[in-house]
Scaffold this active site. Structure first.
Site, PDB file in Angstrom:
ATOM      1  N   SER A  35      59.612  20.645   2.897  1.00 22.69           N
ATOM      2  CA  SER A  35      60.789  20.292   2.103  1.00 22.69           C
ATOM      3  C   SER A  35      61.835  21.404   2.224  1.00 22.69           C
ATOM      4  O   SER A  35      61.477  22.576   2.358  1.00 22.69           O
ATOM      5  CB  SER A  35      60.340  20.149   0.642  1.00 22.69           C
ATOM      6  OG  SER A  35      61.197  19.313  -0.076  1.00 22.69           O
ATOM      7  N   PRO A  36      63.135  21.056   2.161  1.00 26.70           N
ATOM      8  CA  PRO A  36      64.151  22.105   2.221  1.00 26.70           C
ATOM      9  C   PRO A  36      64.061  23.021   1.000  1.00 26.70           C
ATOM     10  O   PRO A  36      63.988  22.532  -0.134  1.00 26.70           O
ATOM     11  CB  PRO A  36      65.473  21.326   2.219  1.00 26.70           C
ATOM     12  CG  PRO A  36      65.130  19.985   1.639  1.00 26.70           C
ATOM     13  CD  PRO A  36      63.705  19.720   2.003  1.00 26.70           C
ATOM     14  N   CYS A  38      65.935  26.625  -0.417  1.00 24.08           N
ATOM     15  CA  CYS A  38      66.899  27.716  -0.261  1.00 24.08           C
ATOM     16  C   CYS A  38      66.196  29.060  -0.309  1.00 24.08           C
ATOM     17  O   CYS A  38      65.387  29.310  -1.202  1.00 24.08           O
ATOM     18  CB  CYS A  38      67.915  27.694  -1.396  1.00 24.08           C
ATOM     19  SG  CYS A  38      69.122  26.414  -1.187  1.00 24.08           S
ATOM     20  N   GLN A 113      68.956  20.456   6.327  1.00 24.85           N
ATOM     21  CA  GLN A 113      69.574  19.734   5.216  1.00 24.85           C
ATOM     22  C   GLN A 113      70.999  20.267   5.033  1.00 24.85           C
ATOM     23  O   GLN A 113      71.185  21.470   4.848  1.00 24.85           O
ATOM     24  CB  GLN A 113      68.789  19.940   3.924  1.00 24.85           C
ATOM     25  CG  GLN A 113      69.345  19.104   2.783  1.00 24.85           C
ATOM     26  CD  GLN A 113      68.709  19.433   1.438  1.00 24.85           C
ATOM     27  OE1 GLN A 113      68.727  20.583   1.019  1.00 24.85           O
ATOM     28  NE2 GLN A 113      68.168  18.429   0.773  1.00 24.85           N
ATOM     29  N   TYR A 197      74.161  17.569  -6.840  1.00 27.30           N
ATOM     30  CA  TYR A 197      75.177  17.993  -5.866  1.00 27.30           C
ATOM     31  C   TYR A 197      76.258  16.907  -5.781  1.00 27.30           C
ATOM     32  O   TYR A 197      76.165  15.854  -6.390  1.00 27.30           O
ATOM     33  CB  TYR A 197      74.525  18.248  -4.503  1.00 27.30           C
ATOM     34  CG  TYR A 197      73.847  19.606  -4.412  1.00 27.30           C
ATOM     35  CD1 TYR A 197      73.299  20.221  -5.526  1.00 27.30           C
ATOM     36  CD2 TYR A 197      73.769  20.278  -3.207  1.00 27.30           C
ATOM     37  CE1 TYR A 197      72.691  21.466  -5.449  1.00 27.30           C
ATOM     38  CE2 TYR A 197      73.159  21.527  -3.118  1.00 27.30           C
ATOM     39  CZ  TYR A 197      72.620  22.109  -4.237  1.00 27.30           C
ATOM     40  OH  TYR A 197      72.019  23.340  -4.146  1.00 27.30           O
ATOM     41  N   ARG A 245      68.705  12.740   0.886  1.00 29.17           N
ATOM     42  CA  ARG A 245      67.873  12.966  -0.311  1.00 29.17           C
ATOM     43  C   ARG A 245      68.652  12.438  -1.503  1.00 29.17           C
ATOM     44  O   ARG A 245      69.787  12.880  -1.753  1.00 29.17           O
ATOM     45  CB  ARG A 245      67.560  14.454  -0.471  1.00 29.17           C
ATOM     46  CG  ARG A 245      66.811  14.767  -1.756  1.00 29.17           C
ATOM     47  CD  ARG A 245      66.219  16.170  -1.775  1.00 29.17           C
ATOM     48  NE  ARG A 245      64.990  16.215  -1.001  1.00 29.17           N
ATOM     49  CZ  ARG A 245      64.061  17.180  -1.111  1.00 29.17           C
ATOM     50  NH1 ARG A 245      64.234  18.192  -1.950  1.00 29.17           N
ATOM     51  NH2 ARG A 245      62.966  17.149  -0.378  1.00 29.17           N
ATOM     52  N   GLY A 336      56.868  21.212  -0.870  1.00 29.10           N
ATOM     53  CA  GLY A 336      57.710  22.357  -1.188  1.00 29.10           C
ATOM     54  C   GLY A 336      56.915  23.599  -1.528  1.00 29.10           C
ATOM     55  O   GLY A 336      56.460  24.348  -0.653  1.00 29.10           O
ATOM     56  N   ARG A 337      56.711  23.825  -2.828  1.00 28.50           N
ATOM     57  CA  ARG A 337      56.161  25.100  -3.286  1.00 28.50           C
ATOM     58  C   ARG A 337      54.795  25.429  -2.705  1.00 28.50           C
ATOM     59  O   ARG A 337      54.473  26.606  -2.499  1.00 28.50           O
ATOM     60  CB  ARG A 337      56.151  25.135  -4.818  1.00 28.50           C
ATOM     61  CG  ARG A 337      57.563  25.230  -5.398  1.00 28.50           C
ATOM     62  CD  ARG A 337      57.602  24.797  -6.833  1.00 28.50           C
ATOM     63  NE  ARG A 337      57.241  23.385  -6.949  1.00 28.50           N
ATOM     64  CZ  ARG A 337      56.982  22.769  -8.094  1.00 28.50           C
ATOM     65  NH1 ARG A 337      57.042  23.443  -9.218  1.00 28.50           N
ATOM     66  NH2 ARG A 337      56.667  21.486  -8.102  1.00 28.50           N
TER      67      ARG A 337
END
Ligand SMILES: Cc1cc2nc3c(=O)[nH]c(=O)nc-3n(C[C@H](O)[C@H](O)[C@H](O)COP(=O)(O)O)c2cc1C
Length: 366
Positions: A35-36, A38, A113, A197, A245, A336-337
Site C-alpha cells: 500500500s502507498p 508516505c 500513487q 484529499y 483509491r 500497509g503497516r
C-alpha cells in the site's frame, strides 16, 4: 501461464492471493501488494533519496506482486508537506527511475500513487513539533491550500476556493505527472482519491459547498473528479492500468454513502479506470474509524458492478486474512503497516517452503 509466475504449490481457492492478475498489458505476479505509505523523506524539491531506495528495495525483495511508491505530488502546492515526493520536473523523474529500475530488477512491479492534497495541504511532518494537524503558513515555508470550498480540515489553514483557472492548471498538472510517471518507468498509476484529499473533497457534500457546475447533487460533484481522471488517462499509456483509491463511504451522517460511491465507481470505470482501491472515512476527524480485520475489503462485493477490478487495504495482517479476502471480497489486497513492521511479511504469509519463495541469496538462513 499461471504456474509460470507464482511460486506456491497449488492454485486452489485458498491460495488465490498468490495467483497472477492481468490489468491491461501488465501482469501482476500475485495479488498481495504494498500500500502507498508516505515516508516524508524527500529532498527539498520532492526528489527520492537513498531512504526510498533502501525502503522500497527491501519490500521489492519481499515477494509482493506490486510495490506502490507513496503519495507523490503533481505540483508543489498540492503536497501535504515539504518532504513529500513530487513528479513535476526532470530531476524527480530521474530519481523515480532509480526506484522503478531497482524494484523491477529485484523482482516486483513498480506503481506510484499521485496525490493532490487539497485542503490537507501545507502541514508539518508527523515527527516534527507541528505535526500533521498544524498548518505551515506561507511565511514559514508553506503555501496557500486550494479546495472546492473555503472549509478547513481541523487545525489546518482555511483553503482558497478553487477557481476555474486553478482547475485548468491542475488538470494540466495531472496529465503532465502521468506522462512523467510513464517516463520514470512505473507500470501502474494510482490517483489518491480518498482520505480527504481534493478528489474526495469535491465528491463529499461535507467539503464541497459550491453552487457552480462543480457543486450540487452527486452528479455535479463528480464532474471535476472525473475530469481529473480523464486528464490522467490522457497522459498515461493505453496499455498501462490506472487505479483510483476512493472512500467506500464517509462514515459520518450527511456524508457520502456506499450507494453514492458505487455510482462514482461506475463513472470511474467508464472513464478508463481499471482498478478501484477501497478506503473509508478520514474526510473529517469526526468520521467513524473502522479497525476490524478486512474492514475496507468487506465493501468489495458492493463495488463489483463497476466493472473495474477491486482492491482494498485495512487491517490485512495474516495469511488467513489473505485467504478470506481474495477472491471472495476483492481481486487484490494492499498491505500497509504490516510491511512497515516487516518487509518480508508477504514471504512469511505465503507459508510455502523458503526454498520456493525466499530470495535465493537468503536460503541458507533456513
Ligand atoms: C506511515 C503511513 C503513511 C501512509 N501514507 C499513505 C499514502 O501516501 N497514501 C495513501 O493512500 N494511504 C496512506 N496510508 C494508508 C495506508 O496505505 C493503508 O491504507 C492503511 O494504513 C490501512 O492499511 P493497513 O491496515 O494494512 O496499514 C499511510 C499509512 C501509514 C501507516
Amino acid at each position: 501461464m499461471r504456474d509460470d509466475v507464482h511460486h506456491c504449490g497449488t492454485t486452489t481457492g485458498a491460495r488465490a492471493a498468490w495467483t497472477p492478475l492481468r490489468l491491461r498489458d501488465v501482469t501482476l505476479p500475485n495479488r498481495v501488494w504494498m500500500s502507498p505509505m508516505c515516508q516524508y523523506s524527500a529532498e527539498g524539491d520532492g526528489t527520492p533519496t537513498d531512504w526510498h531506495l533502501a525502503h522500497y528495495g527491501a519490500r521489492a525483495a519481499g515477494g509482493l506482486g506490486l510495490v506502490t511508491v507513496e503519495c507523490t505530488a503533481v505540483a508543489p502546492d498540492m503536497r501535504t508537506t515539504v518532504r513529500d515526493l513530487g513528479l513535476w520536473n526532470d530531476q524527480q523523474i530521474a530519481g523515480h527511475r532509480r526506484l522503478t529500475e531497482m524494484i523491477t530488477t529485484i523482482g516486483s512491479v513498480p506503481a506510484v500513487q499521485l496525490g493532490v492534497a487539497g485542503r490537507k495541504s501545507s502541514h508539518g511532518v508527523p515527527w516534527d513539533n507541528a505535526g500533521t494537524r498544524s498548518a505551515i503558513p506561507p511565511d514559514e515555508g508553506g503555501w496557500q491550500p486550494l479546495a472546492p470550498s473555503p472549509v478547513p480540515f481541523a487545525g489546518l489553514a482555511v483553503p482558497a476556493e478553487m477557481s476555474s483557472a486553478d482547475g485548468e492548471r491542475l488538470l494540466d498538472d495531472l496529465e503532465r505527472a502521468a506522462r512523467a510517471a510513464h517516463r520514470a518507468g512505473y507500470q501502474l498509476l494510482e490517483l489518491h482519491g480518498a482520505n480527504g484529499y481534493l478528489f474526495h473533497e469535491f465528491l463529499s457534500p461535507l467539503a464541497n459547498h459550491r453552487t457552480d457546475e462543480w457543486g450540487g447533487d452527486l452528479r455535479a460533484r463528480m464532474r471535476f473528479p472525473l475530469a481529473m481522471v480523464r486528464a490522467l488517462r490522457a497522459g498515461w499509456p493505453e496499455e498501462k492500468p490506472l487505479a483510483v483509491r476512493i472512500p467506500a463511504e464517509d462514515l459520518l451522517d450527511g456524508g457520502l454513502t456506499v450507494e453514492d460511491m458505487t455510482v462514482v465507481a461506475a463513472g470511474l470505470s467508464a472513464c478508463g479506470v481499471d482498478l478501484i482501491d477501497l478506503s473509508s472515512g478520514a474526510l473529517v476527524p469526526e468520521a467513524r474509524r473502522l479497525s476490524e480485520p478486512l474492514h475496507n475489503a468487506q465493501y468489495g462485493p458492493l463495488f463489483r458492478a463497476s466493472g473495474a477490478a477491486i482492491a482494498a487495504s485495512g487491517e490485512i495482517s495474516s495469511a488467513a486474512h489473505l485467504d478470506e479476502a481474495v477472491p471472495a471480497l476483492v481481486d487484490a489486497v494492499f498491505v500497509g503497516r504490516a510491511l512497515l513492521r516487516d518487509p518480508y511479511w508477504a514471504l512469511r504469509a505465503k507459508d510455502s517452503s523458503p526454498a520456493e519463495s525466499w530470495p535465493r541469496q537468503y536460503r541458507r538462513a533456513f
